[in-house]
Each structure stands twice: as C-alpha cells, then as structure tokens.
Design a protein around this motif. Sequence first.
Motif, PDB file in Angstrom:
ATOM      1  N   SER A 154       2.676   6.358   2.225  1.00 24.88           N
ATOM      2  CA  SER A 154       3.870   6.589   1.123  1.00 24.88           C
ATOM      3  C   SER A 154       4.800   5.966   1.599  1.00 24.88           C
ATOM      4  O   SER A 154       5.042   5.864   3.021  1.00 24.88           O
ATOM      5  N   LEU A 155       5.911   5.297   0.618  1.00 18.71           N
ATOM      6  CA  LEU A 155       6.862   4.653   1.136  1.00 18.71           C
ATOM      7  C   LEU A 155       7.864   5.500   2.360  1.00 18.71           C
ATOM      8  O   LEU A 155       8.334   4.946   3.109  1.00 18.71           O
ATOM      9  N   PRO A 156       8.208   6.852   2.006  1.00 20.14           N
ATOM     10  CA  PRO A 156       9.195   7.388   2.817  1.00 20.14           C
ATOM     11  C   PRO A 156       8.557   7.568   4.279  1.00 20.14           C
ATOM     12  O   PRO A 156       9.293   7.422   5.381  1.00 20.14           O
ATOM     13  N   GLN A 157       7.395   7.959   4.268  1.00 20.06           N
ATOM     14  CA  GLN A 157       6.549   8.150   5.567  1.00 20.06           C
ATOM     15  C   GLN A 157       6.697   6.675   6.337  1.00 20.06           C
ATOM     16  O   GLN A 157       6.818   6.749   7.719  1.00 20.06           O
ATOM     17  N   ILE A 158       6.285   5.502   5.564  1.00 22.58           N
ATOM     18  CA  ILE A 158       6.253   4.175   6.494  1.00 22.58           C
ATOM     19  C   ILE A 158       7.597   4.001   6.898  1.00 22.58           C
ATOM     20  O   ILE A 158       7.756   3.313   8.052  1.00 22.58           O
ATOM     21  N   ILE A 159       8.956   4.262   6.193  1.00 18.46           N
ATOM     22  CA  ILE A 159       9.924   4.053   6.503  1.00 18.46           C
ATOM     23  C   ILE A 159      10.511   4.806   7.838  1.00 18.46           C
ATOM     24  O   ILE A 159      11.035   4.368   8.805  1.00 18.46           O
ATOM     25  N   ALA A 177      -0.619  14.217   3.137  1.00 14.27           N
ATOM     26  CA  ALA A 177      -1.318  13.040   3.117  1.00 14.27           C
ATOM     27  C   ALA A 177      -1.696  12.165   4.314  1.00 14.27           C
ATOM     28  O   ALA A 177      -2.222  11.366   4.436  1.00 14.27           O
ATOM     29  N   PHE A 178      -0.611  12.400   5.190  1.00 13.51           N
ATOM     30  CA  PHE A 178      -0.825  11.921   6.581  1.00 13.51           C
ATOM     31  C   PHE A 178      -0.408  10.522   6.667  1.00 13.51           C
ATOM     32  O   PHE A 178       0.456   9.897   7.576  1.00 13.51           O
ATOM     33  N   GLY A 179      -1.069   9.535   5.951  1.00 12.40           N
ATOM     34  CA  GLY A 179      -0.498   8.147   6.227  1.00 12.40           C
ATOM     35  C   GLY A 179      -1.837   7.161   6.272  1.00 12.40           C
ATOM     36  O   GLY A 179      -2.908   7.827   6.498  1.00 12.40           O
ATOM     37  N   ASN A 191       0.790  -1.245   0.017  1.00 14.84           N
ATOM     38  CA  ASN A 191      -0.044   0.074   0.038  1.00 14.84           C
ATOM     39  C   ASN A 191       0.852   1.367  -0.041  1.00 14.84           C
ATOM     40  O   ASN A 191       0.541   2.301  -0.774  1.00 14.84           O
ATOM     41  N   ALA A 192       2.065   1.195   0.606  1.00 16.19           N
ATOM     42  CA  ALA A 192       3.103   2.376   0.615  1.00 16.19           C
ATOM     43  C   ALA A 192       3.676   2.705  -0.816  1.00 16.19           C
ATOM     44  O   ALA A 192       3.729   3.813  -1.057  1.00 16.19           O
ATOM     45  N   MET A 193       3.899   1.608  -1.425  1.00 15.45           N
ATOM     46  CA  MET A 193       4.492   1.733  -2.690  1.00 15.45           C
ATOM     47  C   MET A 193       3.398   2.325  -3.468  1.00 15.45           C
ATOM     48  O   MET A 193       3.720   3.226  -4.360  1.00 15.45           O
ATOM     49  N   VAL A 194       2.231   1.670  -3.574  1.00 17.12           N
ATOM     50  CA  VAL A 194       1.023   2.422  -4.366  1.00 17.12           C
ATOM     51  C   VAL A 194       1.052   3.727  -4.204  1.00 17.12           C
ATOM     52  O   VAL A 194       0.678   4.575  -5.083  1.00 17.12           O
ATOM     53  N   GLY A 195       0.739   4.134  -2.874  1.00 21.03           N
ATOM     54  CA  GLY A 195       0.567   5.365  -2.482  1.00 21.03           C
ATOM     55  C   GLY A 195       1.601   6.329  -2.914  1.00 21.03           C
ATOM     56  O   GLY A 195       1.386   7.374  -3.350  1.00 21.03           O
ATOM     57  N   SER A 196       2.818   5.975  -2.649  1.00 20.51           N
ATOM     58  CA  SER A 196       3.952   6.706  -3.183  1.00 20.51           C
ATOM     59  C   SER A 196       3.783   7.005  -4.933  1.00 20.51           C
ATOM     60  O   SER A 196       4.326   7.957  -5.300  1.00 20.51           O
ATOM     61  N   LEU A 197       3.506   6.068  -5.389  1.00 15.28           N
ATOM     62  CA  LEU A 197       3.269   6.131  -7.064  1.00 15.28           C
ATOM     63  C   LEU A 197       2.240   7.105  -7.424  1.00 15.28           C
ATOM     64  O   LEU A 197       2.321   7.927  -8.251  1.00 15.28           O
ATOM     65  N   ILE A 198       1.281   6.950  -6.533  1.00 19.80           N
ATOM     66  CA  ILE A 198      -0.210   7.942  -7.030  1.00 19.80           C
ATOM     67  C   ILE A 198       0.236   9.305  -6.522  1.00 19.80           C
ATOM     68  O   ILE A 198       0.265  10.135  -7.326  1.00 19.80           O
ATOM     69  N   LEU A 199       0.965   9.502  -5.267  1.00 21.31           N
ATOM     70  CA  LEU A 199       1.544  10.920  -4.813  1.00 21.31           C
ATOM     71  C   LEU A 199       2.423  11.510  -5.973  1.00 21.31           C
ATOM     72  O   LEU A 199       2.455  12.532  -6.151  1.00 21.31           O
ATOM     73  N   ASN A 200       3.327  11.012  -6.401  1.00 23.43           N
ATOM     74  CA  ASN A 200       4.622  11.120  -7.175  1.00 23.43           C
ATOM     75  C   ASN A 200       3.880  11.532  -8.599  1.00 23.43           C
ATOM     76  O   ASN A 200       4.172  12.392  -9.082  1.00 23.43           O
ATOM     77  N   VAL A 201       3.042  10.862  -9.049  1.00 19.51           N
ATOM     78  CA  VAL A 201       2.262  10.818 -10.426  1.00 19.51           C
ATOM     79  C   VAL A 201       1.572  12.204 -10.276  1.00 19.51           C
ATOM     80  O   VAL A 201       1.536  13.146 -11.175  1.00 19.51           O
ATOM     81  N   LEU A 202       0.719  12.440  -9.193  1.00 20.00           N
ATOM     82  CA  LEU A 202       0.037  13.538  -9.186  1.00 20.00           C
ATOM     83  C   LEU A 202       0.735  14.749  -9.026  1.00 20.00           C
ATOM     84  O   LEU A 202       0.562  15.886  -9.897  1.00 20.00           O
ATOM     85  N   GLY A 203       2.083  14.737  -8.285  1.00 21.63           N
ATOM     86  CA  GLY A 203       3.019  15.863  -8.096  1.00 21.63           C
ATOM     87  C   GLY A 203       3.487  16.289  -9.427  1.00 21.63           C
ATOM     88  O   GLY A 203       3.348  17.431  -9.679  1.00 21.63           O
ATOM     89  N   SER A 239      -5.393  14.211   2.665  1.00 21.82           N
ATOM     90  CA  SER A 239      -5.683  13.585   1.292  1.00 21.82           C
ATOM     91  C   SER A 239      -4.307  13.467   0.520  1.00 21.82           C
ATOM     92  O   SER A 239      -3.495  14.214   0.845  1.00 21.82           O
ATOM     93  N   GLY A 240      -4.445  12.555  -0.336  1.00 23.78           N
ATOM     94  CA  GLY A 240      -3.544  12.414  -1.376  1.00 23.78           C
ATOM     95  C   GLY A 240      -3.272  13.376  -2.198  1.00 23.78           C
ATOM     96  O   GLY A 240      -2.221  13.789  -2.886  1.00 23.78           O
ATOM     97  N   LEU A 241      -4.601  14.173  -2.653  1.00 23.52           N
ATOM     98  CA  LEU A 241      -4.500  15.425  -3.309  1.00 23.52           C
ATOM     99  C   LEU A 241      -3.553  16.505  -2.767  1.00 23.52           C
ATOM    100  O   LEU A 241      -2.762  17.039  -3.474  1.00 23.52           O
ATOM    101  N   ALA A 242      -3.739  16.722  -1.442  1.00 27.45           N
ATOM    102  CA  ALA A 242      -2.896  17.565  -0.766  1.00 27.45           C
ATOM    103  C   ALA A 242      -1.441  17.271  -0.775  1.00 27.45           C
ATOM    104  O   ALA A 242      -0.456  18.026  -1.110  1.00 27.45           O
ATOM    105  N   GLY A 243      -1.393  15.878  -0.586  1.00 30.87           N
ATOM    106  CA  GLY A 243       0.187  15.487  -0.650  1.00 30.87           C
ATOM    107  C   GLY A 243       0.641  15.544  -2.244  1.00 30.87           C
ATOM    108  O   GLY A 243       1.836  16.059  -2.135  1.00 30.87           O
TER     109      GLY A 243
END
Length: 289
Positions: free
Chosen positions: A239-244, A223-225, A65-77, A143-147
């Motif tokens: 997101s992966l960095p946040q989980i790490i 995004a908070f997590g 879920n962290a990898m998918v979240g990071s992918l979505i956040l990075n693509v949005l950014g 939210s992921g949008l804010a991230g």
Amino acid sequence: MSTSLYTTRRVKNILAMAFSILATAIGLFFLVWILWETLSQGLAGLKPQLFTKITAYREEGGLANAMVGSLILNVLGILIATPIGVAAGTWLAEYSRRSRLGPTIRFLNDILLSAPSIVLGLFVYTIVVLPSKYLTNGDVTFSGLAGGIALALIALPVIVRTTDEMLRLVPGTLREAALSLGVPQWKLTMQILVRSARSGIVTGVLLALARISGETAPLLFTAFGNNFMTFNPLDKMPSLPQIIYEYTKDPSPDINTLAWAGAFVLTMFVLALSLIARFAFSRSKVSHD
C-alpha cells in the motif's frame, strides 16, 4: 442605550469576523505549506517510472505496485463498509426512534469513530490473520482481505454517522405525506428518503474513502506489504502509505525522494476526494417546499 448596544454588537461582529478570517487564513497557510513541501521535496521523483515500475527495483523503481495495492485495499474496505454502514444508518434514522437501542448504538458508533486505527488493526490481526494462518497451515497469513476488513472498520462509523444525519435532515412532512397516501414504510425509506439524502450519503462514503486512503498502522498488522505486483486479495499486499512509511526511514536520499513523491500523490488524491465530496454535498441542498 440603544446606541451603546448597537456599538457593542458591532464590535463583537467585527471581532468574530476577524477571528474567522484569521482561522481560515491559518488553515489555508498550512494546506499550501504541506502541498508545497511535498511537491518541492518529491518533484525529482515525479517521473513516469513512478507509475510504471514496482518497489522491488528500489532507487531505479517506482510505486506502481503500492498504488495498485492501495486501490484494491480501499475498494475492498469501501465495498464492505458501505452496505453495512448505509443499512445501519438507515435503521438508526428511521426505525430506532422508539427504541432504547438507538442512542446506545449511536454512542458506540461515536466511540468506534474515535478509536485509534492501530487498535482496529490489532483486532483484525487477532480475528482474521491468526485464524487464517492456523486454518490454512500457514498458506494464508497476512492478506489484502485482512487489510480491507481493517479499513472497513475505520470507514464504517463515518458512513453510519453520515447516513444517519442525512436521513434525519429530510423534512418530516415528506414522511407524513407519503404515509398519508398509503406508501409502505420500506418503500418510503428506500424510494423517497434514501433518494432525497443520496448526495449526502455519497458524500459520507467519499469522506470515509479519503480517511482510509492514508491509513498505515492497521495495514502493518494485516496486509503487511509486498515489493511485487499482486492482484490476489489473499496475498500480502503493498500500500502507498506503508511504502512511504518504510521509505522515510531509509538512509538513501533517492528512496526518500520516492517517499516524498508518493506522499504528494496521496495528498492530491485525498484533496481531490474532499473537493468532490464538497461538490456533492453542495448539490444535496435541495428545497422541499
């Protein structure tokens, strides 16, 4: 006297070459050290479940879920920052030459380029997260949008700077030849200049993506997590960095191993992006003779 001058220059050349080789060796040493440390510490966590299970399972889970979240956040950014950054960089390079606004924007862009990412995260928290909470009666907060917006603010100055520099490297004779044939300025910019600098611009976008991939601080305020899989950008998103970051503070050795495994995956992703950007930039060196 000529012999003495030649000897002095030769000594300076040898010293400069030695320091260059030493600096390269030091950089490569730390790169290999980081890769080896992350691999050796996270090797036990590099299992199929790392890519298939979510963080809700803790020690028995993974980071899917962290990898998918990071992918979505990075693509949005990147989707937000790229069109704005390329347009702004094009304006700076081609339309601001006779304007006093150009140097001012370049100066402000350099300030934004060096701004701490946590400050940008707090800024997005103030203008996006808090208003969303009040406008939706608490239904939408983090939210992921804010991230994605926070990451876009980090990527934006990188793309603006790269686009500006790449377009300014295009030979002026190319512009003069096109204008002498009656080509309109907009067509010259879009079909000739941007096409000539395309590889360099793509390199800037990839470098911006590599930079935002490891950001943690702005996502803590936006995004908070989330410990579950989500694809909705209006939900709290992991997101992966946040989980790490969270897993490194856990007392469990198994959780720490997952953090190291995630760090290795993230490091390899950033390294791959850097190599791709380097390859794209090397192909952009086209002769305009």
